[in-house]
Design a protein around this motif. Structure first.
Motif, mmCIF file in Angstrom:
data_model
loop_
_atom_site.group_PDB
_atom_site.id
_atom_site.type_symbol
_atom_site.label_atom_id
_atom_site.label_comp_id
_atom_site.label_asym_id
_atom_site.label_seq_id
_atom_site.Cartn_x
_atom_site.Cartn_y
_atom_site.Cartn_z
ATOM 1 N N TYR A 175 0.836 -1.204 0.000
ATOM 2 C CA TYR A 175 0.000 0.000 0.000
ATOM 3 C C TYR A 175 0.872 1.256 0.000
ATOM 4 O O TYR A 175 0.537 2.250 -0.638
ATOM 5 N N LYS A 176 1.990 1.200 0.698
ATOM 6 C CA LYS A 176 2.905 2.337 0.703
ATOM 7 C C LYS A 176 3.398 2.625 -0.715
ATOM 8 O O LYS A 176 3.422 3.783 -1.156
ATOM 9 N N ALA A 177 3.753 1.592 -1.444
ATOM 10 C CA ALA A 177 4.215 1.775 -2.828
ATOM 11 C C ALA A 177 3.078 2.300 -3.705
ATOM 12 O O ALA A 177 3.296 3.160 -4.563
ATOM 13 N N LEU A 178 1.873 1.796 -3.478
ATOM 14 C CA LEU A 178 0.733 2.299 -4.253
ATOM 15 C C LEU A 178 0.495 3.778 -3.991
ATOM 16 O O LEU A 178 0.189 4.539 -4.913
ATOM 17 N N ARG A 179 0.654 4.196 -2.741
ATOM 18 C CA ARG A 179 0.518 5.626 -2.420
ATOM 19 C C ARG A 179 1.587 6.437 -3.146
ATOM 20 O O ARG A 179 1.313 7.527 -3.665
ATOM 21 N N THR A 180 2.798 5.903 -3.199
ATOM 22 C CA THR A 180 3.887 6.590 -3.895
ATOM 23 C C THR A 180 3.585 6.698 -5.386
ATOM 24 O O THR A 180 3.811 7.745 -5.998
ATOM 25 N N ILE A 181 3.053 5.634 -5.964
ATOM 26 C CA ILE A 181 2.680 5.659 -7.386
ATOM 27 C C ILE A 181 1.595 6.697 -7.611
ATOM 28 O O ILE A 181 1.657 7.485 -8.568
ATOM 29 N N LYS A 182 0.608 6.720 -6.723
ATOM 30 C CA LYS A 182 -0.483 7.702 -6.847
ATOM 31 C C LYS A 182 0.065 9.126 -6.762
ATOM 32 O O LYS A 182 -0.301 9.990 -7.562
ATOM 33 N N GLU A 183 0.950 9.372 -5.805
ATOM 34 C CA GLU A 183 1.560 10.703 -5.666
ATOM 35 C C GLU A 183 2.352 11.079 -6.919
ATOM 36 O O GLU A 183 2.300 12.223 -7.379
ATOM 37 N N TYR A 184 3.067 10.119 -7.479
ATOM 38 C CA TYR A 184 3.830 10.364 -8.706
ATOM 39 C C TYR A 184 2.872 10.771 -9.836
ATOM 40 O O TYR A 184 3.135 11.725 -10.567
#
Length: 74
Positions: A44-53
């Motif tokens: 989920y942390k990586a998904l949040r990072t992808i979303k922010e990107y």
């Protein structure tokens, strides 16, 4: 379309290599490669990072759909 297909399409839309995309997200090249081959799923942390990107770079990617599909772990 699977998450591995989605993440690959996102990266290609941004005209980035796996290595460059990994650097943008703060993960290793191997991590992006494993996502794209379907060997692992992002946290989920990586998904949040992808979303922010995506938000930062004005790229459309429905990360919420991927979360709802249960395509993330941890």
């Amino acid at each position: 379309m699977s998450f591995s297909d989605d993440i690959k399409a996102l990266r290609q839309e941004c005209l980035l290599s796996q290595e460059a995309f990994a650097k943008e997200l703060g993960v290793s090249f191997a991590t992006v490669n494993r996502w794209e081959t379907g060997k692992t799923q992002p946290t989920y942390k990586a998904l949040r990072t992808i979303k922010e990107y995506c938000v930062k770079n004005n790229v459309k990617f429905d990360i919420d759909t991927n979360i709802e599909r249960g395509n993330a772990n941890g």
